[in-house]
Design a protein around this motif. Structure first.
Motif, PDB file in Angstrom:
ATOM      1  N   ASP A 534       0.829  -1.102  -0.155  1.00  0.00           N
ATOM      2  CA  ASP A 534      -0.063   0.129  -0.015  1.00  0.00           C
ATOM      3  C   ASP A 534       0.709   1.120  -0.062  1.00  0.00           C
ATOM      4  O   ASP A 534       0.449   2.140  -0.625  1.00  0.00           O
ATOM      5  CB  ASP A 534      -0.976  -0.039   1.194  1.00  0.00           C
ATOM      6  CG  ASP A 534      -1.986  -0.998   1.113  1.00  0.00           C
ATOM      7  OD1 ASP A 534      -2.316  -1.441  -0.038  1.00  0.00           O
ATOM      8  OD2 ASP A 534      -2.317  -1.388   2.162  1.00  0.00           O
ATOM      9  N   SER A 535       1.908   1.275   0.846  1.00  0.00           N
ATOM     10  CA  SER A 535       2.858   2.463   0.628  1.00  0.00           C
ATOM     11  C   SER A 535       3.430   2.607  -0.384  1.00  0.00           C
ATOM     12  O   SER A 535       3.828   3.609  -0.793  1.00  0.00           O
ATOM     13  CB  SER A 535       3.742   2.119   1.926  1.00  0.00           C
ATOM     14  OG  SER A 535       3.119   2.015   3.079  1.00  0.00           O
ATOM     15  N   PHE A 536       3.956   1.447  -1.097  1.00  0.00           N
ATOM     16  CA  PHE A 536       4.769   1.592  -2.459  1.00  0.00           C
ATOM     17  C   PHE A 536       3.805   1.909  -3.657  1.00  0.00           C
ATOM     18  O   PHE A 536       4.403   2.633  -4.518  1.00  0.00           O
ATOM     19  CB  PHE A 536       5.363   0.083  -2.687  1.00  0.00           C
ATOM     20  CG  PHE A 536       6.313   0.124  -3.835  1.00  0.00           C
ATOM     21  CD1 PHE A 536       7.105   1.079  -3.994  1.00  0.00           C
ATOM     22  CD2 PHE A 536       6.165  -0.832  -4.662  1.00  0.00           C
ATOM     23  CE1 PHE A 536       8.014   0.805  -5.149  1.00  0.00           C
ATOM     24  CE2 PHE A 536       7.140  -1.104  -5.626  1.00  0.00           C
ATOM     25  CZ  PHE A 536       7.915  -0.064  -5.933  1.00  0.00           C
ATOM     26  N   LYS A 537       2.699   1.608  -3.645  1.00  0.00           N
ATOM     27  CA  LYS A 537       1.994   1.562  -4.954  1.00  0.00           C
ATOM     28  C   LYS A 537       1.394   3.326  -5.222  1.00  0.00           C
ATOM     29  O   LYS A 537       1.204   3.473  -6.149  1.00  0.00           O
ATOM     30  CB  LYS A 537       0.588   0.783  -5.031  1.00  0.00           C
ATOM     31  CG  LYS A 537      -0.364   1.195  -3.966  1.00  0.00           C
ATOM     32  CD  LYS A 537      -1.657   0.286  -3.974  1.00  0.00           C
ATOM     33  CE  LYS A 537      -2.786   0.788  -2.933  1.00  0.00           C
ATOM     34  NZ  LYS A 537      -3.904  -0.236  -2.929  1.00  0.00           N
ATOM     35  N   VAL A 538       1.444   3.887  -4.018  1.00  0.00           N
ATOM     36  CA  VAL A 538       0.944   5.269  -4.233  1.00  0.00           C
ATOM     37  C   VAL A 538       1.940   6.278  -5.001  1.00  0.00           C
ATOM     38  O   VAL A 538       1.722   7.368  -5.412  1.00  0.00           O
ATOM     39  CB  VAL A 538       0.459   6.198  -2.801  1.00  0.00           C
ATOM     40  CG1 VAL A 538      -0.561   5.268  -2.093  1.00  0.00           C
ATOM     41  CG2 VAL A 538       1.993   6.094  -1.882  1.00  0.00           C
ATOM     42  N   ILE A 539       3.292   5.921  -5.123  1.00  0.00           N
ATOM     43  CA  ILE A 539       3.978   6.579  -5.862  1.00  0.00           C
ATOM     44  C   ILE A 539       4.368   6.240  -7.252  1.00  0.00           C
ATOM     45  O   ILE A 539       5.190   6.679  -7.912  1.00  0.00           O
ATOM     46  CB  ILE A 539       5.592   6.514  -4.981  1.00  0.00           C
ATOM     47  CG1 ILE A 539       6.161   5.120  -5.106  1.00  0.00           C
ATOM     48  CG2 ILE A 539       5.356   6.959  -3.480  1.00  0.00           C
ATOM     49  CD1 ILE A 539       7.626   5.180  -4.818  1.00  0.00           C
ATOM     50  N   LEU A 540       3.659   5.176  -7.730  1.00  0.00           N
ATOM     51  CA  LEU A 540       3.848   4.400  -8.970  1.00  0.00           C
ATOM     52  C   LEU A 540       2.980   5.224  -9.899  1.00  0.00           C
ATOM     53  O   LEU A 540       1.933   5.516  -9.652  1.00  0.00           O
ATOM     54  CB  LEU A 540       3.749   2.955  -8.905  1.00  0.00           C
ATOM     55  CG  LEU A 540       4.424   2.149  -8.009  1.00  0.00           C
ATOM     56  CD1 LEU A 540       4.119   0.812  -7.701  1.00  0.00           C
ATOM     57  CD2 LEU A 540       6.011   2.471  -8.192  1.00  0.00           C
ATOM     58  N   VAL A 616       7.957   7.294 -11.034  1.00  0.00           N
ATOM     59  CA  VAL A 616       7.386   7.409  -9.523  1.00  0.00           C
ATOM     60  C   VAL A 616       7.116   9.165  -9.525  1.00  0.00           C
ATOM     61  O   VAL A 616       7.794  10.059 -10.051  1.00  0.00           O
ATOM     62  CB  VAL A 616       8.477   7.253  -8.601  1.00  0.00           C
ATOM     63  CG1 VAL A 616       8.820   5.843  -8.539  1.00  0.00           C
ATOM     64  CG2 VAL A 616       9.791   7.792  -8.453  1.00  0.00           C
ATOM     65  N   GLN A 617       6.124   9.312  -8.809  1.00  0.00           N
ATOM     66  CA  GLN A 617       6.010  10.625  -8.588  1.00  0.00           C
ATOM     67  C   GLN A 617       5.070  10.621  -7.026  1.00  0.00           C
ATOM     68  O   GLN A 617       5.025   9.703  -6.461  1.00  0.00           O
ATOM     69  CB  GLN A 617       4.574  10.951  -9.429  1.00  0.00           C
ATOM     70  CG  GLN A 617       3.215   9.969  -9.510  1.00  0.00           C
ATOM     71  CD  GLN A 617       2.454  10.371 -10.496  1.00  0.00           C
ATOM     72  OE1 GLN A 617       2.686  10.954 -11.561  1.00  0.00           O
ATOM     73  NE2 GLN A 617       1.144   9.446 -10.587  1.00  0.00           N
ATOM     74  N   GLY A 618       4.555  11.828  -6.829  1.00  0.00           N
ATOM     75  CA  GLY A 618       3.901  11.855  -5.498  1.00  0.00           C
ATOM     76  C   GLY A 618       4.939  11.803  -4.081  1.00  0.00           C
ATOM     77  O   GLY A 618       4.461  11.367  -3.147  1.00  0.00           O
ATOM     78  N   LEU A 619       5.939  12.086  -4.297  1.00  0.00           N
ATOM     79  CA  LEU A 619       6.966  12.088  -3.479  1.00  0.00           C
ATOM     80  C   LEU A 619       7.393  13.485  -2.962  1.00  0.00           C
ATOM     81  O   LEU A 619       7.527  14.251  -4.046  1.00  0.00           O
ATOM     82  CB  LEU A 619       8.299  11.356  -3.652  1.00  0.00           C
ATOM     83  CG  LEU A 619       8.166   9.922  -3.779  1.00  0.00           C
ATOM     84  CD1 LEU A 619       9.155   8.956  -4.299  1.00  0.00           C
ATOM     85  CD2 LEU A 619       7.897   9.324  -2.353  1.00  0.00           C
ATOM     86  N   GLN A 673       3.502   9.959   4.760  1.00  0.00           N
ATOM     87  CA  GLN A 673       3.951   8.649   5.278  1.00  0.00           C
ATOM     88  C   GLN A 673       5.557   8.591   5.125  1.00  0.00           C
ATOM     89  O   GLN A 673       5.679   8.973   3.630  1.00  0.00           O
ATOM     90  CB  GLN A 673       3.346   7.267   5.064  1.00  0.00           C
ATOM     91  CG  GLN A 673       2.287   7.413   5.793  1.00  0.00           C
ATOM     92  CD  GLN A 673       2.184   7.068   7.353  1.00  0.00           C
ATOM     93  OE1 GLN A 673       2.824   6.360   7.847  1.00  0.00           O
ATOM     94  NE2 GLN A 673       1.310   7.903   8.139  1.00  0.00           N
ATOM     95  N   PRO A 674       6.625   8.495   5.779  1.00  0.00           N
ATOM     96  CA  PRO A 674       8.024   8.341   5.309  1.00  0.00           C
ATOM     97  C   PRO A 674       8.034   7.291   4.366  1.00  0.00           C
ATOM     98  O   PRO A 674       7.676   6.157   4.496  1.00  0.00           O
ATOM     99  CB  PRO A 674       8.736   8.283   6.481  1.00  0.00           C
ATOM    100  CG  PRO A 674       7.680   7.618   7.485  1.00  0.00           C
ATOM    101  CD  PRO A 674       6.468   8.191   7.177  1.00  0.00           C
ATOM    102  N   TYR A 675       9.092   7.580   3.369  1.00  0.00           N
ATOM    103  CA  TYR A 675       9.302   6.352   2.402  1.00  0.00           C
ATOM    104  C   TYR A 675      10.611   6.111   2.298  1.00  0.00           C
ATOM    105  O   TYR A 675      11.472   6.899   2.105  1.00  0.00           O
ATOM    106  CB  TYR A 675       8.673   6.695   0.854  1.00  0.00           C
ATOM    107  CG  TYR A 675       8.977   5.863  -0.003  1.00  0.00           C
ATOM    108  CD1 TYR A 675       8.352   4.855  -0.447  1.00  0.00           C
ATOM    109  CD2 TYR A 675      10.164   5.595  -0.700  1.00  0.00           C
ATOM    110  CE1 TYR A 675       8.254   3.884  -1.526  1.00  0.00           C
ATOM    111  CE2 TYR A 675      10.578   4.778  -1.792  1.00  0.00           C
ATOM    112  CZ  TYR A 675       9.792   3.769  -2.153  1.00  0.00           C
ATOM    113  OH  TYR A 675       9.917   2.887  -3.014  1.00  0.00           O
ATOM    114  N   GLY A 676      10.863   4.809   2.434  1.00  0.00           N
ATOM    115  CA  GLY A 676      12.300   4.507   2.544  1.00  0.00           C
ATOM    116  C   GLY A 676      13.224   4.957   3.739  1.00  0.00           C
ATOM    117  O   GLY A 676      12.750   5.596   4.703  1.00  0.00           O
ATOM    118  N   GLU A 677      14.356   4.625   3.573  1.00  0.00           N
ATOM    119  CA  GLU A 677      15.320   4.935   4.953  1.00  0.00           C
ATOM    120  C   GLU A 677      15.706   6.480   4.578  1.00  0.00           C
ATOM    121  O   GLU A 677      16.312   6.911   3.408  1.00  0.00           O
ATOM    122  CB  GLU A 677      16.575   4.065   4.869  1.00  0.00           C
ATOM    123  CG  GLU A 677      16.075   2.744   5.128  1.00  0.00           C
ATOM    124  CD  GLU A 677      15.305   2.607   6.430  1.00  0.00           C
ATOM    125  OE1 GLU A 677      16.065   3.183   7.506  1.00  0.00           O
ATOM    126  OE2 GLU A 677      14.419   1.719   6.535  1.00  0.00           O
TER     127      GLU A 677
END
Length: 772
Positions: A534-540, A616-619, A673-677
């Motif tokens: 769910d967290s991954f798909k929002v940026i695709l 990717v977008q939305g970041l 929500q934070p994405y990645g490290e």
């Protein structure tokens, strides 16, 4: 002389007593030795009648349900596993008494020794087959043929049919029955006198999980299979190939896991098989996959197809372990919706999706609640789970109303389990066929005046030999005492008013099945994977390329095929999560070395790498200063990166003081929500340089000197005023009247010459430039 004569002639009394005592002692010793040897006596009868070392197998009975004018053929094998040869041997048929109950059919195999009173006499005439001497370890085939009328069968019903091996052994030099194999003979020479039983037979097409979410990094997303085992099942003679070939033309209801169809459809194109060290090899099952799908499309034409939820989720595990894990039940709804689309797309038929099939038909109230939560209003149960109260005189109609508009379709346990177990030996397969026919005829004869609907739900994944036995049994029925009925019609049948409609509580679920369920920890792991997705798909920009394979993989993680294989289930879940984590890490911040800021304001670049094929977008990229009072950074920046590219994002900064500042860069999705490290680096602020400080210090010194000069001038002006008594400006400044005409004040020593110069309009001196 007298003593000598007595000794040599007749014995004296003491001598007689001595002989008698000796004789008694010897007799006792011999008797004791004989008693000690008694336990070993059975070894002399190793070839005694009924001993398992001498065996008879019945491999075929043709026809399986004979009619009056038929000729019965029974074939099989006799084996001498004893220690002595069998001579004068022959094989014969024996017709036992008519069997009166279904329980008697169950108990048929429990009586192993031959019993003259119950096994009947050998069929007369020339129907026996003589055999040559059977040496130890030798087997011989036999075939017995007898007209059915010579069997002297009575009224309609089920009869015991025995095949015996008779002969002599070294331990028994007279003819006797050495071994017997019993089977069943359903007998109905004419049409049924009552109503036929409506029979629904489920034909399951279910397999283990064969496909993960892993694909190759190409535009086509070539799937990567963990192995190529499915190709063997689809090939001629394989389990799935046999199920389709045998099921074609049979009066059955197809029950299909759509995941199997999707997996086979993926095999019809290019696919890879995982190898060691990530060295994939091309899959070789394209041809058999295409052929199997074509055969299945033909087989299901004009037949009812019931689609299980995608992946065949374990309903009992969801009910007992998964429903308390937030979000776990939502997968069942998704699996049901995907099932209809998959079957319609691949097979071109619209399936029924309103049936749920818990493992082995075992149900309780919680399982029914979960099963019906996704729209399945019909639950396939089994009669050993939904039991009849007391001693029911007959098997009632399968359909039961269990409340809430839901129906339990209760399959007959005896008919459903008859084909379980190994069917590799022809003897076991033949007996299973005869049992099925006998049980079905017995059901019909229990209440011939009542028209009833009986459902058969066999094991979920029959072997090829089990499927062959099932097909033989269905062909043997031939509409004699049953008539076929689709599962949908069976669910709508009028329920028997006396049948049990009470679903048992959760405590009644068998411990043997409960121990095989997926654990609560397994469902928690499944939800962690879903959360990551769910967290991954929002940026695709092309979500379906990731959501579709991983969504299907998550459904497969709940499959009933994992029962009894917790290690395999855990490895599958770990593989899915690991691959998803690998993809999410493809979008990341490139590590940045420490930076030096050499001005009061500067730009800091941070690079975002996108290793995916899609954009990717939305970041948003956010830089955070650990010491904002020393180094201030502008707000966050939006990030959009094309597939396989990288983007450098620049941030304006302002330095207020020297020193090192730790800066943290992190990506965030639009939902916050934070994405990645996060990525951390140090900025050394050196914008306030020594030269700048020297210039500033010099300027401050000049200002101080200018102020001091003004102060001194004012002090002098005040002194002149006090000495001359003349008027002067209030502020003691150098006004235009100083030294003007009519000023009779004597010139004071130390007065600056610039004062008069200013009044005369001469250019300003150099001192004014410093003051300005």
């Amino acid at each position: 002389m007298a003593e000598a004569a007595e000794f040599q002639g007749t014995r004296s009394a003491p001598a007689c007593r001595w002989f008698r005592h000796t004789a008694v002692l010897l007799t006792g010793v011999l008797l004791f030795v004989g008693l000690v040897q008694l336990p070993a006596a059975p070894a002399a009868h190793a070839d005694s009648p009924g001993n398992h070392t001498i065996s008879v197998s019945v491999d075929t009975v043709t026809p399986v349900a004979p009619k009056q004018d038929d000729t019965l053929t029974v074939s099989g094998t006799v084996t001498n596993g004893g220690k002595s040869a069998i001579t004068g041997a022959h094989v014969g048929l024996r017709v036992g008494p008519q069997i009166s109950t279904r329980s008697d059919i169950d108990d048929l195999g429990d009586r192993t020794p031959f019993s003259p009173g119950t096994d009947g006499s050998e069929v007369g005439g020339n129907h026996a087959q003589k055999l040559e001497a059977l040496a130890p370890g030798v087997s011989r085939d036999f075939t017995l043929t007898v007209p059915v009328k010579d069997l002297a069968l009575g009224k309609d019903g089920v009869y015991q049919l025995g095949v015996t091996l008779s002969g002599q052994t070294a331990g028994h030099p007279y003819e006797q029955v050495l071994s017997i194999r019993r089977t069943l003979l359903p007998w109905q020479p004419s049409g049924t006198d009552g109503k036929k039983t409506q029979l629904t037979f489920l034909w399951p097409l279910v397999s283990a999980t064969h496909l993960t979410a892993r694909t190759e990094s190409d535009q086509q997303q070539t799937p990567v299979f963990p192995n190529d085992d499915l190709a063997a099942e689809l090939a001629p003679g394989g389990r799935l190939q046999q199920l389709v070939a045998l099921g074609k033309g049979l009066p059955i209801t197809w029950v299909i896991d759509p995941d199997l169809l999707a997996t086979v459809e993926a095999m019809t194109k290019r696919y890879q098989v995982a190898g060691p060290n990530d060295q994939n090899t091309p899959g070789r099952g394209q041809a058999v996959a295409k052929q199997w799908l074509n055969q299945l499309q033909e087989a299901v034409t004009n037949r009812q197809v019931v689609a299980l939820p995608f992946g065949d989720p374990d309903l009992a595990s969801l009910a007992h372990r998964g429903k308390d894990v937030s979000g776990a039940l939502s997968h069942l709804q998704s699996a049901t919706e995907l099932a209809a689309t998959t079957v319609d797309t691949i097979l071109g038929v619209k399936p029924r999706t309103d049936f749920a099939w818990p493992v082995d038909g075992a149900v309780d109230s919680s399982i029914v609640d979960v099963a019906t939560s996704a729209g399945a209003h019909n639950v396939i149960a089994r009669s050993d789970s939904l039991r009849e109260p007391g001693a029911s005189p007959y098997a009632p109609t399968a359909a039961r109303q269990i409340g809430g508009g839901n129906t339990a379709v209760v399959a007959d346990a005896r008919l459903s389990t008859v084909f379980q177990g190994e069917m590799i030996r022809a003897d076991d397969s033949s007996l299973a066929v005869q049992r099925f026919l006998a049980q079905s005829l017995m059901v019909n004869k229990q209440a011939p005046e009542k028209e009833r609907s009986i459902v058969v739900a066999p094991q979920r994944m029959p072997t090829a030999s089990q499927a062959q036995a099932m097909a033989t049994a269905l062909k043997g029925l031939d509409g004699r005492w049953t008539q076929p009925l689709d599962l949908g019609d069976a669910a709508k049948a009028q329920p028997d008013p006396s049948a049990n409609q009470q679903v048992p509580g959760s405590g009644s679920y068998p411990d043997s099945l409960r121990s095989q369920e997926l654990s609560t920890e397994a469902f928690e792991a499944i939800q962690r994977t879903q959360s990551t997705l769910d967290s991954f798909k929002v940026i695709l920009t092309a979500q379906d390329r990731v959501v579709t394979p991983f969504g299907s993989a998550i459904m497969r993680e709940m499959s009933t095929s994992w029962r009894g294989n917790p290690r395999g289930a855990a490895e599958f879940r770990d593989a899915v999560q690991s691959y998803l984590d690998q993809l999410t890490r493809q979008v990341h911040l490139i590590n940045k070395s420490d930076a030096t800021l050499s001005g009061r304001s500067a730009t800091i670049p941070v690079t975002v790498q996108n290793g995916l094929l899609q954009g990717v977008q939305g970041l948003r990229l956010v830089l955070t200063s650990s010491q904002p009072n020393r180094l201030k950074i502008d707000a966050s920046q939006p990030v959009e990166v094309a597939g396989g590219r990288q983007q450098s994002v620049k941030f304006e900064t302002r330095a207020n003081a020297n020193g090192p500042v730790q800066v943290t860069a992190r990506l965030y999705a639009d939902d916050g929500q934070p994405y990645g490290e996060p990525m951390t680096f140090t900025v050394h602020v050196t914008s306030i340089t020594p030269m700048v400080l020297l210039v500033i210090a010099g300027g401050v010194l000049l200002l101080v000197l200018a102020g001091l000069r003004i102060y001194i001038q004012r002090k002098r002006a005040a002194a002149r005023k006090a000495a001359g008594g003349g008027p002067d400006d209030a502020d003691g400044g150098d006004s235009g009247d100083d030294g003007g005409p009519g000023d009779d004040r004597p010139e004071q020593p130390g007065d600056p010459a610039a004062e008069s110069g200013a009044r005369d309009g001469d250019p300003s001196g150099s001192g004014e430039k410093v003051e300005r």
